[in-house]
Design a protein around this motif. Sequence first.
Motif, PDB file in Angstrom:
ATOM      1  N   PRO A  17      -3.643  -0.130  -6.489  1.00 57.42           N
ATOM      2  CA  PRO A  17      -3.498  -0.868  -5.235  1.00 57.42           C
ATOM      3  C   PRO A  17      -3.250  -0.041  -3.982  1.00 57.42           C
ATOM      4  O   PRO A  17      -3.180  -0.610  -2.892  1.00 57.42           O
ATOM      5  CB  PRO A  17      -2.291  -1.771  -5.514  1.00 57.42           C
ATOM      6  N   LEU A  18      -3.086   1.262  -4.086  1.00 56.15           N
ATOM      7  CA  LEU A  18      -2.809   2.043  -2.879  1.00 56.15           C
ATOM      8  C   LEU A  18      -3.944   1.897  -1.864  1.00 56.15           C
ATOM      9  O   LEU A  18      -5.120   2.012  -2.210  1.00 56.15           O
ATOM     10  CB  LEU A  18      -2.628   3.521  -3.219  1.00 56.15           C
ATOM     11  N   TYR A  19      -3.562   1.693  -0.588  1.00 57.80           N
ATOM     12  CA  TYR A  19      -4.546   1.512   0.486  1.00 57.80           C
ATOM     13  C   TYR A  19      -4.214   2.513   1.593  1.00 57.80           C
ATOM     14  O   TYR A  19      -3.222   2.346   2.317  1.00 57.80           O
ATOM     15  CB  TYR A  19      -4.478   0.085   1.018  1.00 57.80           C
TER      16      TYR A  19
ATOM     17  N   HIS B  86       5.926  -1.823  -3.860  1.00 59.16           N
ATOM     18  CA  HIS B  86       5.126  -0.743  -3.300  1.00 59.16           C
ATOM     19  C   HIS B  86       5.605  -0.347  -1.906  1.00 59.16           C
ATOM     20  O   HIS B  86       5.612   0.838  -1.557  1.00 59.16           O
ATOM     21  CB  HIS B  86       3.648  -1.144  -3.283  1.00 59.16           C
TER      22      HIS B  86
ATOM     23  N   ASP C  68      -2.819   1.608   5.188  1.00 56.34           N
ATOM     24  CA  ASP C  68      -1.458   1.093   5.211  1.00 56.34           C
ATOM     25  C   ASP C  68      -0.442   2.218   5.043  1.00 56.34           C
ATOM     26  O   ASP C  68       0.624   2.217   5.664  1.00 56.34           O
ATOM     27  CB  ASP C  68      -1.259   0.052   4.109  1.00 56.34           C
TER      28      ASP C  68
END
Length: 216
Positions: free
Chosen positions: A59-61, A33, A64
């Motif tokens: 899971p993308l945040y 990622h 971040d």
Amino acid sequence: MEGLAEAPGVELGQLAGPGRLVEISGVGASARHTTAVALVRQAQLEGETTVWVQPAGGPLYPPDLAESGVDLAALIVVHVPEDRGQVGLARAAELLLRSGAYGMCVVDLSVAEAPCPSGQEPSDMSIKPARPPRLKGSAWQARLAALARMHNSRVVVLTRAAVDRASLGPMVGLRIDPRRERRASGLFAVRPEVIKHKGAPLHAATALRRGPWGLS
């Protein structure tokens, strides 16, 4: 995650150029990622529109991504229902690419299938819970690769596969396995090992990346 150049080599943005299907794979201490986000940032700096396709709850945040220099306002994130499986993710990417509106499309096939929640297993053990449909064959890859060439787009597919496993298929023009190595508190070296490349052998440049603040 601020990038700092380290070892000489071909920049990843040059390797993963427009018009090809790229696979970023890896297990364990992988930087799949992180590497894909760096490519998104590069595409945005080149003025390209970007889209990321992942399962719902992926899971993308966002914080971040912002720390990595990604323009969140210019990144479209498409959440595909989990019951659509990998087939739904690939189909969504195909529809987006057919529009010709995106210079880069990331498709996250690396998210592991979630087990049944504790205490919710079927009472009749002979009844198995339906698994989300998985991709078979290479026809879907051929369509994505053709659309990448047609619209001069980058298509990046994330997979959870060990380095000794075969790539997705013959349509993959570049496969890399980026590994992370801790250098200091919150500082990591990302080494993109080129596993497959249609052309002369290449060595990808290593870069230093800062992890999210507070990561020791």
